[in-house]
Design a protein around this motif. Structure first.
Motif, PDB file in Angstrom:
ATOM      1  N   GLN A  89     -19.764  -7.020  23.590  1.00 50.51           N
ATOM      2  CA  GLN A  89     -20.484  -5.923  22.931  1.00 50.51           C
ATOM      3  C   GLN A  89     -21.766  -6.475  22.319  1.00 50.51           C
ATOM      4  N   THR A  90     -22.651  -5.562  21.893  1.00 56.02           N
ATOM      5  CA  THR A  90     -23.937  -6.012  21.328  1.00 56.02           C
ATOM      6  C   THR A  90     -24.270  -5.264  20.040  1.00 56.02           C
ATOM      7  N   ILE A  91     -25.022  -5.937  19.181  1.00 55.45           N
ATOM      8  CA  ILE A  91     -25.650  -5.267  18.042  1.00 55.45           C
ATOM      9  C   ILE A  91     -26.947  -4.674  18.619  1.00 55.45           C
ATOM     10  N   LEU A 113     -20.729  10.371  10.349  1.00 59.12           N
ATOM     11  CA  LEU A 113     -19.761   9.680  11.207  1.00 59.12           C
ATOM     12  C   LEU A 113     -20.532   8.797  12.179  1.00 59.12           C
ATOM     13  N   GLU A 114     -20.093   7.545  12.296  1.00 55.85           N
ATOM     14  CA  GLU A 114     -20.634   6.684  13.354  1.00 55.85           C
ATOM     15  C   GLU A 114     -19.504   6.359  14.327  1.00 55.85           C
ATOM     16  N   VAL A 115     -19.775   6.503  15.624  1.00 53.53           N
ATOM     17  CA  VAL A 115     -18.798   6.101  16.641  1.00 53.53           C
ATOM     18  C   VAL A 115     -19.321   4.813  17.270  1.00 53.53           C
ATOM     19  N   GLY A 116     -18.553   3.713  17.143  1.00 55.71           N
ATOM     20  CA  GLY A 116     -18.978   2.411  17.674  1.00 55.71           C
ATOM     21  C   GLY A 116     -19.520   1.516  16.566  1.00 55.71           C
ATOM     22  N   THR A 117     -18.611   1.081  15.679  1.00 55.74           N
ATOM     23  CA  THR A 117     -19.026   0.257  14.527  1.00 55.74           C
ATOM     24  C   THR A 117     -19.683  -1.050  14.966  1.00 55.74           C
ATOM     25  N   GLY A 118     -19.127  -1.680  16.007  1.00 52.87           N
ATOM     26  CA  GLY A 118     -19.645  -2.975  16.478  1.00 52.87           C
ATOM     27  C   GLY A 118     -19.693  -3.976  15.339  1.00 52.87           C
ATOM     28  N   SER A 119     -20.884  -4.480  15.034  1.00 54.18           N
ATOM     29  CA  SER A 119     -21.052  -5.470  13.962  1.00 54.18           C
ATOM     30  C   SER A 119     -21.023  -4.832  12.573  1.00 54.18           C
ATOM     31  N   GLY A 120     -21.292  -3.525  12.494  1.00 57.52           N
ATOM     32  CA  GLY A 120     -21.380  -2.845  11.190  1.00 57.52           C
ATOM     33  C   GLY A 120     -22.825  -2.671  10.726  1.00 57.52           C
ATOM     34  N   TYR A 121     -23.798  -3.175  11.505  1.00 60.73           N
ATOM     35  CA  TYR A 121     -25.200  -3.139  11.063  1.00 60.73           C
ATOM     36  C   TYR A 121     -25.735  -1.700  10.937  1.00 60.73           C
ATOM     37  N   GLN A 122     -25.518  -0.891  11.985  1.00 59.89           N
ATOM     38  CA  GLN A 122     -26.006   0.495  11.920  1.00 59.89           C
ATOM     39  C   GLN A 122     -25.361   1.228  10.741  1.00 59.89           C
ATOM     40  N   ALA A 123     -24.079   0.971  10.505  1.00 63.12           N
ATOM     41  CA  ALA A 123     -23.378   1.614   9.384  1.00 63.12           C
ATOM     42  C   ALA A 123     -24.041   1.221   8.061  1.00 63.12           C
ATOM     43  N   ILE A 136     -15.990   4.452  13.254  1.00 65.10           N
ATOM     44  CA  ILE A 136     -14.812   4.143  14.086  1.00 65.10           C
ATOM     45  C   ILE A 136     -15.187   3.154  15.174  1.00 65.10           C
ATOM     46  N   GLU A 137     -14.341   2.156  15.382  1.00 63.36           N
ATOM     47  CA  GLU A 137     -14.566   1.143  16.419  1.00 63.36           C
ATOM     48  C   GLU A 137     -13.290   1.026  17.245  1.00 63.36           C
ATOM     49  N   ILE A 138     -13.454   1.034  18.570  1.00 63.17           N
ATOM     50  CA  ILE A 138     -12.267   1.015  19.428  1.00 63.17           C
ATOM     51  C   ILE A 138     -11.607  -0.374  19.477  1.00 63.17           C
ATOM     52  N   LEU A 139     -12.365  -1.441  19.290  1.00 60.52           N
ATOM     53  CA  LEU A 139     -11.780  -2.794  19.370  1.00 60.52           C
ATOM     54  C   LEU A 139     -11.370  -3.260  17.970  1.00 60.52           C
ATOM     55  N   GLY A 163     -10.057   2.767  16.365  1.00 58.05           N
ATOM     56  CA  GLY A 163      -9.549   3.937  17.087  1.00 58.05           C
ATOM     57  C   GLY A 163     -10.573   4.403  18.100  1.00 58.05           C
ATOM     58  N   ASP A 164     -10.164   5.421  18.875  1.00 59.50           N
ATOM     59  CA  ASP A 164     -11.046   5.968  19.903  1.00 59.50           C
ATOM     60  C   ASP A 164     -11.905   7.071  19.288  1.00 59.50           C
ATOM     61  N   GLY A 165     -13.164   6.779  19.135  1.00 64.43           N
ATOM     62  CA  GLY A 165     -14.081   7.719  18.478  1.00 64.43           C
ATOM     63  C   GLY A 165     -14.455   8.912  19.331  1.00 64.43           C
ATOM     64  N   TYR A 166     -13.994   8.960  20.592  1.00 62.59           N
ATOM     65  CA  TYR A 166     -14.263  10.136  21.436  1.00 62.59           C
ATOM     66  C   TYR A 166     -13.777  11.394  20.715  1.00 62.59           C
ATOM     67  N   VAL A 180     -23.716   8.067  17.613  1.00 62.05           N
ATOM     68  CA  VAL A 180     -22.831   7.419  18.583  1.00 62.05           C
ATOM     69  C   VAL A 180     -23.598   6.250  19.181  1.00 62.05           C
ATOM     70  N   THR A 181     -22.993   5.038  19.136  1.00 58.41           N
ATOM     71  CA  THR A 181     -23.746   3.853  19.586  1.00 58.41           C
ATOM     72  C   THR A 181     -23.145   3.229  20.846  1.00 58.41           C
ATOM     73  N   ALA A 182     -22.391   4.035  21.610  1.00 59.36           N
ATOM     74  CA  ALA A 182     -21.918   3.646  22.941  1.00 59.36           C
ATOM     75  C   ALA A 182     -22.091   4.895  23.798  1.00 59.36           C
ATOM     76  N   LEU A 238     -19.140   4.084  26.383  1.00 58.81           N
ATOM     77  CA  LEU A 238     -18.071   4.562  25.499  1.00 58.81           C
ATOM     78  C   LEU A 238     -16.794   4.450  26.305  1.00 58.81           C
ATOM     79  N   THR A 239     -15.843   3.653  25.836  1.00 58.38           N
ATOM     80  CA  THR A 239     -14.588   3.474  26.561  1.00 58.38           C
ATOM     81  C   THR A 239     -13.519   4.338  25.902  1.00 58.38           C
ATOM     82  N   ARG A 240     -12.374   4.513  26.576  1.00 53.15           N
ATOM     83  CA  ARG A 240     -11.301   5.361  26.056  1.00 53.15           C
ATOM     84  C   ARG A 240     -10.032   4.547  25.899  1.00 53.15           C
TER      85      ARG A 240
END
Ligand code: SAH
Length: 241
Positions: A89-91, A113-123, A136-139, A163-166, A180-182, A238-240
């Protein structure tokens, strides 16, 4: 765009790691802000403005991006490019983070709401501007790491879960804005349902094999949605679950 990311990663491999002291970080953030402002000017025909809101620029100036980047890439933390954060994944690129934050049109009362926390930077950038961010971050591994980073930096208005942010995050809906960042292939219906009338979803949409476009969805007071295409982008899918 994907090619661009690949090329910038190649450059990372080829260049010796430069040595910067921690004291340089604030000045390097100022330079980054200038680069973002220049890129906003270059892309003004797509984004419909030649400068971002002052509060968004201030948020970029305040958030220590190097804290969200793995040690190996810390010296590149203030370059205007995406960087790997592990688990393939990427920031996101700082220009894109700034642009998406601006397009969300948030204020100090907003619940986002942010979907795809990743590193947390956008949040963290959002948290500088709004009342509360749910992310929410799926991994699991990335969600836990982001949670630690944000806690260590003292952010008290961000809640992360895996969790799955879908499906959005029903418990705290409706949201003033959703970022949404994915990239999904279509806009997830649950996100539209969890958006307040008058709110905005900022989301990259498109198959991995095709050009993705950053879109802004506005839900009007009667619940109808208007979709605006902004510019071509390159996000992870965006994965499920
Ligand atoms: N906003 C991040 C960039 C994240 S990259 C930052 O500032 O660093 C996109 C992230 O979305 C990845 O971490 C990926 O694991 C996550 N993701 C992909 N599909 C998802 C889904 N269905 N729900 C939640 N997160 C998802």
């Amino acid at each position: 765009m994907n090619n661009k990311i690949f090329l910038s990663l190649l450059v990372l491999w080829c260049c010796p790691v430069s040595t910067f002291s921690q004291d340089d970080y604030p000045e390097r953030r100022d330079v980054l802000v200038e680069e973002i402002e220049a890129m906003v000017m270059e892309t003004r025909e797509y984004i419909g403005k030649d400068r971002l809101k002052g509060a968004v620029i201030e948020a970029i100036r305040n958030v220590p991006r190097h804290e969200f980047v793995p040690d190996l890439y810390k010296s590149y933390a203030y370059e205007n490019r995406p960087l790997p954060i592990g688990s393939r994944q990427t920031i996101s690129q700082p220009y894109i983070v700034a642009l998406m934050t601006d397009l969300a049109e948030v204020n100090s009362n907003s619940i986002v709401l942010e979907v795809g926390t990743g590193s947390g930077y956008q949040a963290a950038v959002l948290a500088e501007l709004v009342h509360h961010v749910y992310s929410i971050e799926i991994l699991d591994s990335l969600a836990q790491k982001a949670q630690r980073t944000l806690f260590n930096l003292g952010y008290e208005n961000i809640t992360v879960r895996s969790g799955d942010g879908y499906n959005g995050w029903q418990e705290h809906a409706p949201y003033d804005a959703i970022i949404v960042t994915a990239a999904p292939e279509e806009i997830p219906q649950p996100l539209i349902e969890q958006l307040k009338p008058g709110g905005k979803i900022v989301i990259p949409v498109g198959a991995q094999s095709r050009t993705q476009y950053l879109r802004v969805i506005t839900k009007n007071r009667s619940g109808d949605v208007e979709v605006k295409e902004i510019l071509p982008v390159g996000f992870v899918p965006l994965t499920r679950k």
